[in-house]
Motif scaffolding. Sequence first.
Motif, short mmCIF file in Angstrom:
data_model
loop_
_atom_site.label_atom_id
_atom_site.label_comp_id
_atom_site.label_asym_id
_atom_site.label_seq_id
_atom_site.Cartn_x
_atom_site.Cartn_y
_atom_site.Cartn_z
N ASP A 194 4.98 -3.10 -18.27
CA ASP A 194 5.55 -3.32 -17.32
C ASP A 194 5.36 -5.48 -17.38
OD1 ASP A 194 5.92 -4.59 -14.77
OD2 ASP A 194 4.31 -3.54 -13.34
N SER A 195 6.32 -5.24 -17.84
CA SER A 195 6.28 -7.25 -17.87
C SER A 195 6.19 -8.24 -16.48
CB SER A 195 7.70 -7.93 -18.12
OG SER A 195 8.46 -6.93 -17.53
N GLY A 196 5.84 -7.80 -15.99
CA GLY A 196 5.45 -8.41 -13.98
C GLY A 196 3.25 -8.50 -13.99
N ILE A 197 2.97 -6.88 -14.67
CA ILE A 197 1.25 -7.09 -14.79
C ILE A 197 0.50 -8.83 -15.61
CG2 ILE A 197 -0.58 -5.99 -15.66
CD1 ILE A 197 0.99 -3.42 -15.44
N HIS A 198 -0.38 -9.13 -14.68
CA HIS A 198 -1.15 -10.44 -14.75
C HIS A 198 -2.20 -9.76 -15.75
CE1 HIS A 198 1.38 -13.15 -12.65
NE2 HIS A 198 1.54 -12.38 -12.04
N VAL A 199 -3.03 -10.23 -16.88
CA VAL A 199 -3.63 -9.91 -17.32
C VAL A 199 -5.09 -10.61 -17.45
CG1 VAL A 199 -5.57 -8.98 -20.25
CG2 VAL A 199 -2.37 -8.72 -19.10
N ILE A 200 -6.18 -10.49 -17.18
CA ILE A 200 -7.08 -11.44 -17.13
C ILE A 200 -7.96 -10.44 -17.68
CG2 ILE A 200 -8.61 -12.51 -15.35
CD1 ILE A 200 -7.14 -11.53 -13.32
N MET A 201 -8.47 -11.89 -18.39
CA MET A 201 -10.17 -11.27 -19.50
C MET A 201 -11.18 -13.36 -19.28
SD MET A 201 -9.48 -10.99 -23.48
CE MET A 201 -10.96 -10.79 -24.53
N HIS A 202 -12.56 -12.52 -19.59
CA HIS A 202 -13.58 -13.75 -19.57
C HIS A 202 -13.82 -13.87 -20.60
CE1 HIS A 202 -16.61 -11.12 -20.42
NE2 HIS A 202 -15.74 -10.32 -19.92
N GLY A 203 -14.18 -14.69 -21.07
CA GLY A 203 -15.18 -15.43 -22.61
C GLY A 203 -16.40 -15.24 -22.63
N TYR A 204 -16.31 -14.96 -21.96
CA TYR A 204 -18.25 -14.65 -21.95
C TYR A 204 -18.75 -15.69 -21.80
CZ TYR A 204 -16.96 -9.87 -24.08
OH TYR A 204 -16.57 -8.92 -24.42
N ASP A 205 -20.75 -15.48 -21.88
CA ASP A 205 -21.20 -16.89 -21.66
C ASP A 205 -22.09 -17.20 -23.45
OD1 ASP A 205 -22.57 -19.49 -20.85
OD2 ASP A 205 -23.21 -18.30 -19.46
N TYR A 206 -22.93 -17.84 -22.97
CA TYR A 206 -24.19 -17.85 -24.33
C TYR A 206 -25.21 -17.29 -24.42
CZ TYR A 206 -21.38 -22.44 -24.66
OH TYR A 206 -20.23 -23.97 -24.25
N ALA A 207 -25.08 -15.95 -25.48
CA ALA A 207 -26.20 -14.95 -25.27
C ALA A 207 -27.04 -15.73 -26.20
CB ALA A 207 -25.88 -14.14 -26.40
N HIS A 221 -29.90 -9.21 -18.51
CA HIS A 221 -30.96 -7.43 -18.69
C HIS A 221 -31.73 -8.11 -20.07
CE1 HIS A 221 -31.43 -3.93 -18.68
NE2 HIS A 221 -32.18 -3.99 -17.12
N ASN A 222 -30.40 -8.35 -21.16
CA ASN A 222 -31.26 -8.84 -22.19
C ASN A 222 -30.22 -9.78 -23.35
OD1 ASN A 222 -28.84 -6.99 -22.89
ND2 ASN A 222 -30.19 -5.29 -22.73
N GLU A 223 -30.29 -8.98 -24.63
CA GLU A 223 -29.54 -10.67 -25.36
C GLU A 223 -28.26 -10.43 -24.60
OE1 GLU A 223 -31.48 -10.45 -29.43
OE2 GLU A 223 -30.17 -9.56 -29.23
N ILE A 224 -27.12 -9.35 -24.73
CA ILE A 224 -25.50 -10.05 -24.77
C ILE A 224 -24.91 -9.32 -23.03
CG2 ILE A 224 -26.17 -10.03 -26.49
CD1 ILE A 224 -24.18 -6.89 -26.80
N HIS A 225 -26.67 -9.11 -22.53
CA HIS A 225 -25.84 -8.32 -21.20
C HIS A 225 -26.31 -9.37 -19.62
CE1 HIS A 225 -25.26 -5.22 -23.79
NE2 HIS A 225 -24.26 -5.25 -23.11
N LEU A 226 -26.25 -9.35 -18.41
CA LEU A 226 -26.64 -10.25 -17.34
C LEU A 226 -27.24 -9.37 -16.70
CD1 LEU A 226 -23.17 -12.50 -16.84
CD2 LEU A 226 -25.23 -12.87 -17.42
N LYS A 233 -27.51 -7.71 -12.61
CA LYS A 233 -26.39 -6.95 -11.61
C LYS A 233 -26.06 -8.34 -10.82
CE LYS A 233 -29.71 -5.76 -8.19
NZ LYS A 233 -30.40 -5.17 -7.13
N GLU A 234 -27.26 -9.92 -10.42
CA GLU A 234 -26.52 -11.05 -9.39
C GLU A 234 -25.09 -11.87 -10.39
OE1 GLU A 234 -30.95 -8.89 -8.44
OE2 GLU A 234 -28.97 -9.38 -10.40
N GLY A 235 -25.86 -11.26 -11.75
CA GLY A 235 -24.91 -12.15 -12.79
C GLY A 235 -23.46 -11.67 -12.92
N PHE A 236 -23.84 -10.18 -13.17
CA PHE A 236 -22.66 -9.33 -13.03
C PHE A 236 -22.10 -10.18 -11.80
CE2 PHE A 236 -24.01 -7.02 -16.57
CZ PHE A 236 -23.43 -6.97 -17.28
N GLU A 237 -22.39 -9.91 -10.56
CA GLU A 237 -21.67 -10.02 -9.18
C GLU A 237 -20.82 -11.32 -9.27
OE1 GLU A 237 -22.84 -9.50 -4.42
OE2 GLU A 237 -24.71 -10.12 -5.93
#
Length: 283
Positions: free
Chosen positions: A164-177, A252-257, A259-263
């Motif tokens: 589907d050429s009309g789909i929008h793909v959204i990607m995040h780039g993480y924060d500094y671990a 939450h640890n080195e590479i995971h936020l 729940k408040e951060g994920f929100e």
Amino acid sequence: MATIQEIKIDLEEKSMRTLLSAGTNKDCKIVAEGDSWFSYPVVKDIVDHLRQMGYAIKRHSKPGDTLENMVYGTDFGIATQVQRANNYGPISLKETLRSVKNLKPKFVLFSAGGNDVVGSELAQYLNHKRSGLPLFRENFFRDSVNGHIKSAITAFLEQVWQVDSGIHVIMHGYDYAIPSGLQYELAGIRFAGPWVLPAFARKAITTRTEQNRIIRQLVDIFNELLISLSNTYPNFHHIDLRGRFPNEAQWHNEIHLRKEGFEQVAKLFHQKMVEILNYNPVA
């Protein structure tokens, strides 16, 4: 009181009913592929928060998944009797594309590259401190990002747009671990990690100043790639998270936020979708 896992299961079931309902607004339908930022067992992750906002999401993400596996497939089997190996192919990509074809979502959300950049792959981008060489193998990392990482993301985008050429793909780039040495634990049992601090320790890079400088370079170069792709493809959108979670207590640890951060990240995805649609689909 319901446990996090029970809440996740309930959200999963409700989301699937909504996805399959003929009366569901197409603009609320999402297919999500990715790693633990979209599928984190311990706390409510980004997908969980978006579902609570009202989005109907088919989730294909898995903790610890790599970009290479999501796009090309790294699962294999070995038949020792005939001394032959067999790669099972792009299983995850096929499942994602099947959902895109069947559900016809407006958006595909993508969370990938973290495990390829600051996960178990980190040590290869470092020189040993006692070697006298620059601590960060910057040219090698840039070649990797602009080579196989860019190629894999581009392949994923093109495969989605073939459906589907009309789909929008959204990607995040993480924060500094955060090289804290904290691991993924559940009820006091270690399941994974730490990921970042051991890689630095093996290379005798032991000061937080040195570690943070290298992490910033890694994440900045990765985000530069995503920004470049967003300038190339009108239907690809980048969410920049750099500097949003500077405090160790937010992780939450080195590479995971936590729940408040994920929100907070979920709200940024929501804002981006509202901006693309020019209205709020879950109002």
